[in-house]
Design a protein around this motif. Structure first.
Motif, short mmCIF file in Angstrom:
data_model
loop_
_atom_site.label_atom_id
_atom_site.label_comp_id
_atom_site.label_asym_id
_atom_site.label_seq_id
_atom_site.Cartn_x
_atom_site.Cartn_y
_atom_site.Cartn_z
N PHE A 127 -41.12 39.40 31.69
CA PHE A 127 -41.88 38.40 32.26
C PHE A 127 -42.73 37.73 30.80
O PHE A 127 -42.99 36.45 30.77
N PHE A 141 -45.88 31.32 28.93
CA PHE A 141 -46.78 30.24 28.23
C PHE A 141 -47.98 30.74 27.78
O PHE A 141 -48.89 31.67 28.47
N HIS A 197 -51.04 29.89 27.48
CA HIS A 197 -52.28 29.58 28.19
C HIS A 197 -52.49 30.28 29.36
O HIS A 197 -53.46 30.59 29.90
N PHE A 198 -51.26 30.77 30.02
CA PHE A 198 -51.33 31.44 31.33
C PHE A 198 -51.08 33.10 31.00
O PHE A 198 -51.24 33.84 32.12
N SER A 235 -53.34 35.32 30.06
CA SER A 235 -54.56 36.21 30.78
C SER A 235 -54.20 36.33 32.38
O SER A 235 -54.57 37.41 32.91
N LEU A 236 -53.83 35.14 32.79
CA LEU A 236 -53.86 35.26 34.50
C LEU A 236 -52.87 36.20 34.69
O LEU A 236 -53.12 36.85 35.63
N PHE A 237 -51.52 36.24 34.09
CA PHE A 237 -50.27 37.03 34.55
C PHE A 237 -50.86 38.54 34.39
O PHE A 237 -50.32 39.30 35.14
N ALA A 292 -53.83 39.88 34.46
CA ALA A 292 -54.53 40.12 35.55
C ALA A 292 -53.86 40.28 36.92
O ALA A 292 -54.04 41.62 37.46
N THR A 293 -53.06 39.42 37.14
CA THR A 293 -52.19 39.60 38.35
C THR A 293 -51.34 40.90 38.33
O THR A 293 -51.37 41.54 39.21
N PHE A 294 -50.49 41.22 37.14
CA PHE A 294 -49.67 42.42 36.99
C PHE A 294 -50.71 43.72 37.28
O PHE A 294 -50.22 44.51 38.08
N ILE A 299 -53.67 43.97 38.53
CA ILE A 299 -54.09 44.26 40.22
C ILE A 299 -52.97 44.74 40.99
O ILE A 299 -53.04 45.66 41.81
N ILE A 351 -53.51 47.83 43.71
CA ILE A 351 -53.77 47.15 44.94
C ILE A 351 -53.43 48.11 46.18
O ILE A 351 -53.99 48.05 47.39
N TYR A 352 -52.30 48.87 45.84
CA TYR A 352 -51.61 49.44 47.22
C TYR A 352 -52.36 51.05 47.67
O TYR A 352 -52.10 51.26 48.45
N VAL A 377 -55.79 51.59 48.30
CA VAL A 377 -56.64 51.89 49.56
C VAL A 377 -55.76 51.38 50.91
O VAL A 377 -55.95 51.90 52.00
N PRO A 378 -55.03 50.31 51.03
CA PRO A 378 -54.47 49.97 52.08
C PRO A 378 -53.52 51.08 52.74
O PRO A 378 -53.30 51.45 53.94
#
Lengths: 504, 412
Positions: B255, B260, B262-263, B265-267, B269-271, B273, B277-278, B280-281
């Motif tokens: 991936f 790009f 520019h994106f 750091s966003l991705f 962070a997403t990966f 998280i 994230i699983y 606690v639920p």
């Protein structure tokens, strides 16, 4: 778990468990995910001084602005009269008049003719501003013209010179704007140049090099390069091109007994030559000077229409001269070649030429007169500032229009420096500080070019908005749909409504 | 009786693989040696330490300081027994898993025995199956032969499961903090552990503080041993920011090679998280079964971490037989088995074709990696659904209706 009590209790427990789990997902996505998304996808745009750039466009730039002209005469009142007469005709300049000092009078007493007076007045050092010298009565009859341009920063005038004539001549040369002819001929202003002398000889007679860069030819060029140093750093290179032809066949004139190239043929000469001159990689513009030594079968070769020397100039590119070696000589006559070269160099740099009604003193070994240097510095300062503000204006227009260009801190700093330097240059020019004005204008031009040609701005330029959706949707849509759909059931649980069981 | 035989057999398999040329070539690939677990980098780090250069200065070494010091000690003094050391670690992990399985099966059978059923005539085969799966699994065996340090990281994780099942909370939390120190992601196991601690009647706050304190202590010890805190960027910073995009069996590298700038750091962070994230639920959903949640989180952690290696898959595959009672309710058993079998065969093939033969490209290898991760996800969801179905069957019988109305089983 096995053996649990009533079904309703466990169903409620499960519902609580499910809703809490969905709620924790939703809370994480909204509380952590959304701020991270907003923070990491912002486009960084450093602040640009749009106001400063707009202010630059208002600047009025004139070559003569703030130029200092000092009138020197035998007696003070005469000088002041001439200065007062010139003042309304040259409104931008600062004129003042004074009489000769004792030392100057003493030096002038020995001078026999105007050019000797010119030397005498500059024997202890050249003046840093333009001086109008009113010749003493004794020297006036031997003056060749009412206005004479000397070798240094002096213009010698007879006592009876008319103010209008003098002002017109000054405007044409020193304190006036650049004429169109000169503007189309001169190379663009740069702080450094490469001067490339190429000797092209289709049939070299001997293996000895024809151009001696470190010998006689180099020694003749050195004073010229030194004289030009306040203006630009010129580095001289030379090369020999053997078996390089002109590509056109000269005609043969029986009556004169010589070969000749006509004017139409000249325009076909430069391009094939240029292909062979070689490309050099440097940040400096190259001034090309070609010395063509014809093959023995084509000697003597002259250019028609006949001029002072067999040479022609290609505007903004360089010059070509034809050198017919006298029989038996092995190296070129350095003096002749360098003289023609310096003349072409002056034309390429845009040195102002006085019209024929003024007398001009020969320039001497340095090839450039003092007042010419001053005029060049002023003209180039103005040209630099104009280029800089043009660059900055187009940059500002582009940045305002296109919203997804990343503006780096370095671009912002370059814009700031460029605007400050341009304003500084205009100010120095108006105050008469030519050297500082030229330095500031070079800095302004360099900064503006660095800002507008910065490659970091292209990072997101060709990134259309719809590609953003192609990036977001495959990852975030499958994640967010279940979260968003479960928000409804969470809301139902919070309100305490009974669970709706979906029919299968 | 059988156990020592299995252990000896596992040791022999590993010894054979270590001295076999074919597997030596296989071991060089990043399937088994990720930048975080490669032995070559450890030897590089040991050499740098010998030259008085900080091993974390460049981008080579990503091993936590205390284990790096341990390996350095081994390499300086007992270089010959390093393979034996790795084999011993694997055998120890297998033994711990057997003891875990023993205790877990005992707990599983207790309600049946209490309600009057006859005790099982023969001891359950599950513990031996667990040991055998761990020892003879190609993932763990070849990883051990490749001297991948991921094998060492499985030991504290196995201890966590052992202590959670036997309810030795101090041991559990200490080995969890060791595991977090080595590898950042096991922190997700803290959520079900705290739920188990709470169910056992002990203070959850104290447990959390204990785990955090142990971890901080380990970090301080590392800083003291190295002299500064520069190792944080190379270990945890590297795991979180993943600037090394060499291919492995994870999802990150492919991936991010296409991303790009520019994106980026966003991705990242997403990966990241997504990896955390699983916890606690799932804990909230399956309140009564903390060990199941720990297992599910283990599988999810191996799927979504930034630099997985197949040795970590070996651990949860070994623990899978513990949920044998759920097998009748599982829907995708055959599909998952086929997935795993084909991935085991295809992954080295595609790797060789891409890197050594040059006739395939990254897409081939990534397709196999995607299949591997899909298999893991199928395994987890199938297991959790099987647990729900079993709960439903135990309370409502096999009818598909609840209180006279047709019902649907939902996970969330």
């Amino acid at each position: 778990m096995a053996g649990g009590s009533g079904g309703a209790d466990t169903a409620d427990d499960t519902r609580t468990a499910r809703s809490l789990a969905a709620l924790s997902f939703a809370v994480t996505v909204i509380a952590v995910g959304v701020p991270v998304w907003l923070k990491t996808t912002e486009i960084y745009r450093a602040a640009i001084l749009y106001g400063g750039i707009a202010g630059l466009q208002e600047l009025e730039l004139r070559v003569g602005a703030g130029a200092r002209l000092e009138v020197l005469a035998e007696d003070g009142p005469a000088a002041e009269r001439l200065a007062a007469g010139l003042a309304p005709l040259l409104p931008d300049c600062r004129l003042d008049g004074r009489s000769f000092t004792e030392a100057e009078r003493g030096r002038l007493a020995d001078a026999a003719d105007p050019w000797a007076a010119d030397d005498a007045l500059n024997s202890v050092g050249e003046s840093d501003h333009l001086r109008l010298i009113v010749l003493p009565e004794r020297l006036a009859p031997s003056a060749a013209a009412p206005v004479m341009f000397g070798r240094y920063a002096d213009v010698l005038v007879t006592p009876t010179v008319g103010a209008e004539q003098l002002a017109a001549l000054l405007r044409q040369t020193v304190v006036g704007d650049v004429s169109d002819a000169v503007a189309t001929r001169r190379v663009r202003s740069a702080p450094a140049y490469d001067l490339l002398v190429s000797v092209a000889a289709p049939r070299p007679l001997s293996p000895e090099p024809l151009w001696d860069g470190s010998g006689a030819a180099g020694r003749l060029l050195e004073p010229v390069i030194e004289r030009l140093r306040p203006l630009a750093n010129i580095s001289v290179k030379s090369q020999h091109l053997y078996h390089a032809d002109l590509g056109v066949r000269p005609g043969w004139d029986d009556t004169a007994g010589e070969y000749f190239l006509s004017e139409e043929q000249l325009s076909l000469v430069v391009t094939p030559l240029e292909a062979r001159l070689g490309a050099s990689v440097s940040g400096r513009p190259t001034l090309q000077f070609v010395v063509y030594v014809p093959a023995p079968a084509e000697q003597p070769l002259h250019l028609r229409p006949a001029g002072a020397a067999d040479a022609f100039l290609s505007p903004r590119w360089g010059g070509v001269q034809v050198y017919n070696p006298p029989a038996g000589q092995e190296t070129v006559d350095a003096r002749r070649v360098v003289t023609v070269l310096v003349t072409q160099l002056r034309l390429l740099l845009g040195v102002p030429e006085p019209p024929p009604e003024a007398a001009v003193r020969p320039a001497g070994p340095s090839g450039l007169r003092g007042w010419e240097l001053m005029a060049l510095r002023r003209r180039r300062a103005v040209e630099n500032v104009e280029s800089a503000r043009r660059n900055l204006a187009s940059l500002a227009a582009m940045l305002e229009q296109i919203s997804n260009i990343v503006i780096d801190d370095s671009v912002g700093a370059a814009v700031q420096d460029g605007v400050a330097a341009a304003e500084e240059a205009a100010r120095y020019l108006a105050e008469g500080r030519e050297a500082d004005a030229y330095a500031s204008s070079c800095r302004a031009l360099a900064n503006s070019e660095r800002a507008i040609y910065d490659p970091s701005m292209l990072a997101l330029l060709y990134f259309p908005d719809d590609q953003k959706y192609a990036i977001y949707i495959p990852l975030f849509l499958p994640v967010s749909i279940p979260v968003l759909m479960s928000l409804r059931s969470i809301w139902g649980w919070v309100r305490g409504a009974p669970e709706k069981v979906k029919a299968e | 009786m059988m156990e020592p035989l299995l252990l000896i057999g596992g040791a022999f398999v590993r010894l054979y693989l270590m001295h076999n040329d074919f597997f030596k070539n296989l071991c060089d690939g990043t399937i088994f040696s990720t930048p975080v677990s490669s032995w070559k980098r450890v030897t590089e780090g040991s050499y740098l330490m010998g030259q008085d250069i900080s091993p974390y200065e460049g981008d080579m070494v990503h091993e936590p300081p205390l284990t790096l010091l341990l390996y350095n000690l081994l390499l300086q003094n007992f270089a010959g027994i390093v393979p034996a050391f790795f084999i011993l670690v694997d055998l120890l992990t297998a033994h711990i898993l057997k003891r875990t399985a023993d205790k877990f099966v005992q707990k599983q059978e207790k309600p049946a025995v209490r309600s009057g059923a006859a005790p099982p005539s023969s001891p359950s085969p599950v513990p031996l199956i667990v040991t055998a799966v761990y020892l003879f699994n190609p993932c763990t065996a070849v990883s051990c032969a490749a001297l991948s340090t991921a094998g060492l990281h499985q030991l504290p994780l196995a201890l966590v499961f052992y202590a959670a099942v036997t309810e030795r909370w101090w041991l559990c939390l200490c080995s969890l903090s060791v595991s977090c120190y080595l590898d950042l992601y096991p922190v997700v196991l803290l959520a079900p552990l705290l739920a188990a601690v709470g169910a056992a009647g002990r203070s959850r706050l104290l447990a959390a503080l204990l785990a955090a304190g142990c971890w901080a202590g380990l970090l301080l010890l590392s800083a003291h041993a190295l002299g500064d805190w520069s190792f944080l960027r190379s270990t945890y910073g590297f795991i979180l920011w993943t600037w090394d995009l060499s291919p492995n069996v994870g999802l990150f590298w492919y991936f991010f090679t296409e991303m790009f700038q520019h994106f980026e750091s966003l991705f990242i962070a997403t990966f990241q998280i997504n990896a955390f994230i699983y916890a606690v639920p799932l804990t909230l959903r399956f309140r009564g079964q903390p060990v199941l949640v720990m297992f599910a989180l283990l599988v999810l952690m191996v799927t979504f971490k930034s630099y997985p290696s197949v040795a970590e898959a070996g651990l949860y595959l070994a623990l899978l037989p513990l949920w044998r009672p759920l097998a009748p309710h599982a829907r995708y058993g055959f599909v998952v088995t086929c997935f795993y079998a084909s991935v085991m065969v295809l992954a080295p093939v595609m790797w060789t074709l891409w890197i050594h033969a040059g006739s395939a490209n990254a897409n081939f290898f990534f397709a196999v990696t995607l299949a591997y991760n899909a298999a893991q996800i199928f395994l987890v969801t199938d297991l959790l659904f099987a647990q729900l179905k079993r709960d439903h069957v135990l309370t409502h019988g096999t009818a598909k209706e609840v209180e006279g109305k047709p019902a649907k089983l939902v996970l969330c």
